[in-house]
Design a protein around this motif. Structure first.
Motif, PDB file in Angstrom:
ATOM      1  N   MET A   1      32.771 -94.813  29.585  1.00  0.00           N
ATOM      2  CA  MET A   1      31.596 -94.273  30.254  1.00  0.00           C
ATOM      3  C   MET A   1      30.909 -95.338  31.084  1.00  0.00           C
ATOM      4  O   MET A   1      31.092 -96.543  30.871  1.00  0.00           O
ATOM      5  CB  MET A   1      30.628 -93.706  29.203  1.00  0.00           C
ATOM      6  N   ASP A   2      30.101 -94.882  32.013  1.00  0.00           N
ATOM      7  CA  ASP A   2      29.323 -95.784  32.845  1.00  0.00           C
ATOM      8  C   ASP A   2      28.138 -96.310  32.049  1.00  0.00           C
ATOM      9  O   ASP A   2      27.530 -95.562  31.287  1.00  0.00           O
ATOM     10  CB  ASP A   2      28.821 -95.029  34.085  1.00  0.00           C
TER      11      ASP A   2
ATOM     12  N   GLY B   1      37.620 -86.876  27.077  1.00  0.00           N
ATOM     13  CA  GLY B   1      36.395 -87.685  27.052  1.00  0.00           C
ATOM     14  C   GLY B   1      35.703 -87.631  25.706  1.00  0.00           C
ATOM     15  O   GLY B   1      35.171 -88.638  25.224  1.00  0.00           O
ATOM     16  N   ALA B   2      35.730 -86.456  25.085  1.00  0.00           N
ATOM     17  CA  ALA B   2      35.106 -86.313  23.767  1.00  0.00           C
ATOM     18  C   ALA B   2      35.893 -87.080  22.714  1.00  0.00           C
ATOM     19  O   ALA B   2      35.316 -87.743  21.840  1.00  0.00           O
ATOM     20  CB  ALA B   2      34.999 -84.832  23.406  1.00  0.00           C
ATOM     21  N   ARG B   3      37.215 -86.993  22.773  1.00  0.00           N
ATOM     22  CA  ARG B   3      38.044 -87.721  21.805  1.00  0.00           C
ATOM     23  C   ARG B   3      37.846 -89.226  21.937  1.00  0.00           C
ATOM     24  O   ARG B   3      37.745 -89.947  20.937  1.00  0.00           O
ATOM     25  CB  ARG B   3      39.520 -87.361  21.987  1.00  0.00           C
ATOM     26  N   ARG B   4      37.796 -89.700  23.180  1.00  0.00           N
ATOM     27  CA  ARG B   4      37.625 -91.140  23.388  1.00  0.00           C
ATOM     28  C   ARG B   4      36.252 -91.587  22.888  1.00  0.00           C
ATOM     29  O   ARG B   4      36.126 -92.682  22.308  1.00  0.00           O
ATOM     30  CB  ARG B   4      37.788 -91.481  24.871  1.00  0.00           C
ATOM     31  N   ALA B   5      35.226 -90.778  23.091  1.00  0.00           N
ATOM     32  CA  ALA B   5      33.885 -91.113  22.613  1.00  0.00           C
ATOM     33  C   ALA B   5      33.869 -91.187  21.092  1.00  0.00           C
ATOM     34  O   ALA B   5      33.290 -92.110  20.511  1.00  0.00           O
ATOM     35  CB  ALA B   5      32.873 -90.089  23.112  1.00  0.00           C
ATOM     36  N   ARG B   6      34.509 -90.217  20.427  1.00  0.00           N
ATOM     37  CA  ARG B   6      34.549 -90.232  18.957  1.00  0.00           C
ATOM     38  C   ARG B   6      35.317 -91.450  18.449  1.00  0.00           C
ATOM     39  O   ARG B   6      34.905 -92.095  17.478  1.00  0.00           O
ATOM     40  CB  ARG B   6      35.172 -88.938  18.437  1.00  0.00           C
ATOM     41  N   ASP B   7      36.426 -91.783  19.105  1.00  0.00           N
ATOM     42  CA  ASP B   7      37.205 -92.952  18.701  1.00  0.00           C
ATOM     43  C   ASP B   7      36.384 -94.234  18.849  1.00  0.00           C
ATOM     44  O   ASP B   7      36.452 -95.129  17.994  1.00  0.00           O
ATOM     45  CB  ASP B   7      38.485 -93.066  19.536  1.00  0.00           C
ATOM     46  N   ALA B   8      35.610 -94.329  19.931  1.00  0.00           N
ATOM     47  CA  ALA B   8      34.794 -95.523  20.163  1.00  0.00           C
ATOM     48  C   ALA B   8      33.733 -95.682  19.085  1.00  0.00           C
ATOM     49  O   ALA B   8      33.496 -96.787  18.577  1.00  0.00           O
ATOM     50  CB  ALA B   8      34.138 -95.449  21.543  1.00  0.00           C
ATOM     51  N   VAL B   9      33.103 -94.577  18.713  1.00  0.00           N
ATOM     52  CA  VAL B   9      32.059 -94.638  17.688  1.00  0.00           C
ATOM     53  C   VAL B   9      32.658 -94.957  16.327  1.00  0.00           C
ATOM     54  O   VAL B   9      32.094 -95.745  15.546  1.00  0.00           O
ATOM     55  CB  VAL B   9      31.255 -93.319  17.649  1.00  0.00           C
ATOM     56  N   GLU B  10      33.813 -94.389  16.030  1.00  0.00           N
ATOM     57  CA  GLU B  10      34.458 -94.690  14.743  1.00  0.00           C
ATOM     58  C   GLU B  10      34.891 -96.154  14.684  1.00  0.00           C
ATOM     59  O   GLU B  10      34.776 -96.790  13.627  1.00  0.00           O
ATOM     60  CB  GLU B  10      35.638 -93.755  14.519  1.00  0.00           C
TER      61      GLU B  10
ATOM     62  N   GLN C   1      25.285-101.193  22.531  1.00  0.00           N
ATOM     63  CA  GLN C   1      25.320-100.070  23.481  1.00  0.00           C
ATOM     64  C   GLN C   1      26.340-100.293  24.593  1.00  0.00           C
ATOM     65  O   GLN C   1      27.157 -99.403  24.883  1.00  0.00           O
ATOM     66  CB  GLN C   1      23.938 -99.874  24.100  1.00  0.00           C
ATOM     67  N   ASP C   2      26.303-101.458  25.225  1.00  0.00           N
ATOM     68  CA  ASP C   2      27.217-101.703  26.342  1.00  0.00           C
ATOM     69  C   ASP C   2      28.670-101.615  25.899  1.00  0.00           C
ATOM     70  O   ASP C   2      29.519-101.023  26.579  1.00  0.00           O
ATOM     71  CB  ASP C   2      26.945-103.079  26.953  1.00  0.00           C
ATOM     72  N   ALA C   3      28.959-102.205  24.730  1.00  0.00           N
ATOM     73  CA  ALA C   3      30.331-102.204  24.228  1.00  0.00           C
ATOM     74  C   ALA C   3      30.785-100.791  23.879  1.00  0.00           C
ATOM     75  O   ALA C   3      31.931-100.406  24.163  1.00  0.00           O
ATOM     76  CB  ALA C   3      30.437-103.104  23.000  1.00  0.00           C
ATOM     77  N   LEU C   4      29.903-100.015  23.268  1.00  0.00           N
ATOM     78  CA  LEU C   4      30.251 -98.634  22.900  1.00  0.00           C
ATOM     79  C   LEU C   4      30.549 -97.792  24.129  1.00  0.00           C
ATOM     80  O   LEU C   4      31.537 -97.045  24.166  1.00  0.00           O
ATOM     81  CB  LEU C   4      29.105 -98.012  22.108  1.00  0.00           C
ATOM     82  N   LEU C   5      29.688 -97.881  25.131  1.00  0.00           N
ATOM     83  CA  LEU C   5      29.891 -97.079  26.340  1.00  0.00           C
ATOM     84  C   LEU C   5      31.173 -97.485  27.050  1.00  0.00           C
ATOM     85  O   LEU C   5      31.914 -96.633  27.551  1.00  0.00           O
ATOM     86  CB  LEU C   5      28.683 -97.219  27.269  1.00  0.00           C
ATOM     87  N   GLN C   6      31.453 -98.771  27.086  1.00  0.00           N
ATOM     88  CA  GLN C   6      32.684 -99.232  27.721  1.00  0.00           C
ATOM     89  C   GLN C   6      33.910 -98.710  26.974  1.00  0.00           C
ATOM     90  O   GLN C   6      34.877 -98.233  27.590  1.00  0.00           O
ATOM     91  CB  GLN C   6      32.705-100.758  27.766  1.00  0.00           C
TER      92      GLN C   6
ATOM     93  N   GLY D   1      25.220 -96.694  32.836  1.00  0.00           N
ATOM     94  CA  GLY D   1      24.016 -95.914  33.098  1.00  0.00           C
ATOM     95  C   GLY D   1      23.981 -94.570  32.394  1.00  0.00           C
ATOM     96  O   GLY D   1      22.962 -93.879  32.409  1.00  0.00           O
ATOM     97  N   ASP D   2      25.100 -94.169  31.772  1.00  0.00           N
ATOM     98  CA  ASP D   2      25.128 -92.864  31.104  1.00  0.00           C
ATOM     99  C   ASP D   2      24.180 -92.817  29.913  1.00  0.00           C
ATOM    100  O   ASP D   2      23.551 -91.798  29.642  1.00  0.00           O
ATOM    101  CB  ASP D   2      26.549 -92.536  30.628  1.00  0.00           C
ATOM    102  N   GLY D   3      24.109 -93.892  29.165  1.00  0.00           N
ATOM    103  CA  GLY D   3      23.198 -93.954  28.033  1.00  0.00           C
ATOM    104  C   GLY D   3      23.771 -93.345  26.766  1.00  0.00           C
ATOM    105  O   GLY D   3      24.772 -92.614  26.777  1.00  0.00           O
ATOM    106  N   ILE D   4      23.107 -93.653  25.661  1.00  0.00           N
ATOM    107  CA  ILE D   4      23.565 -93.218  24.345  1.00  0.00           C
ATOM    108  C   ILE D   4      23.422 -91.709  24.158  1.00  0.00           C
ATOM    109  O   ILE D   4      24.229 -91.084  23.459  1.00  0.00           O
ATOM    110  CB  ILE D   4      22.795 -93.977  23.249  1.00  0.00           C
ATOM    111  N   ALA D   5      22.434 -91.086  24.784  1.00  0.00           N
ATOM    112  CA  ALA D   5      22.261 -89.639  24.638  1.00  0.00           C
ATOM    113  C   ALA D   5      23.490 -88.886  25.149  1.00  0.00           C
ATOM    114  O   ALA D   5      23.939 -87.913  24.532  1.00  0.00           O
ATOM    115  CB  ALA D   5      21.005 -89.173  25.376  1.00  0.00           C
TER     116      ALA D   5
END
Length: 208
Positions: A135-136, A156-165, A126-131, A138-142
């Protein structure tokens, strides 16, 4: 009775090491049993690694396709893992089998709390994904899941998708070793990985 599901190396009621909690040699089962006795309850208390407990629950509830041999991964602060072979939990010689989160996926990667470098959880926890998503903590996975599902094309959405991929790719690297070694029928994703499975799983499958 009561059974504690604990994140870390657990044997004979003692948490031998839980890097994300900073615990070493903590007699968690006895401490909890004493707290129950202080409240007047007389219940037997056991303990196990949280991923082992979840894998057994998955087995008893029915794994996908009725599988009796599978690898279980749990996304949380770190990455938990367990292996079920022919309907039995694989514990290993010391009870610590299945620690997939601490398989090294990049020997030159970042330091891990366990003392190694480049462990899977440094990319897919979780910490690595949010970083990685910018994201902060405290934002959380939701919140991350909502950004991943956002089709607006916002940065922000593109960066989130890239992090998850990227996390999915690292999962695939770790799982490729587990699959070659254990030949499971399937891999089961638990914890917050369920919320991210639509984008996480395809990346892991491509790597596999």
């Amino acid at each position: 009775g009561v059974d504690l599901a604990l994140p870390g190396l657990v044997a004979e009621g003692v948490v031998r090491q839980a890097p994300n909690l900073g615990w070493n040699a903590v007699p968690a089962a006895e401490l909890f049993a004493q707290a129950l006795r202080d409240d007047g309850a007389q219940l037997p208390v056991g303990s196990d690694n949280e991923a082992n407990s979840a894998a057994l629950a998955q087995l008893w509830a029915g794994a996908p396709g009725g599988a009796r041999t599978f690898v279980y991964l749990s996304g949380d602060i770190g990455v938990g893992g367990a292996v079920v072979l022919d309907g039995e939990l694989l514990r290993g010689a010391h009870g610590f089998a299945g620690e997939i989160g601490h398989l090294v996926v990049d020997p030159n990667g970042p330091d891990c709390r366990c003392g190694s470098r480049g462990c899977l959880e440094r990319y897919a926890g979780q910490d690595a994904l949010l970083q990685a998503a910018g994201m902060d903590p405290g934002d959380g996975i939701a919140v991350l899941a909502r950004r991943v599902a956002d089709g607006s094309g916002a940065p922000g959405a593109r960066r989130a998708r890239d992090a998850v991929e990227q996390a999915g790719t690292m999962l695939g690297i770790a799982l490729s070793g587990a699959v070659n070694l254990l030949d499971p029928e399937t891999v089961v994703l638990g914890g917050f990985y369920r919320e991210l499975a639509d984008r996480l799983a395809p990346a892991a499958e491509r790597e596999l």
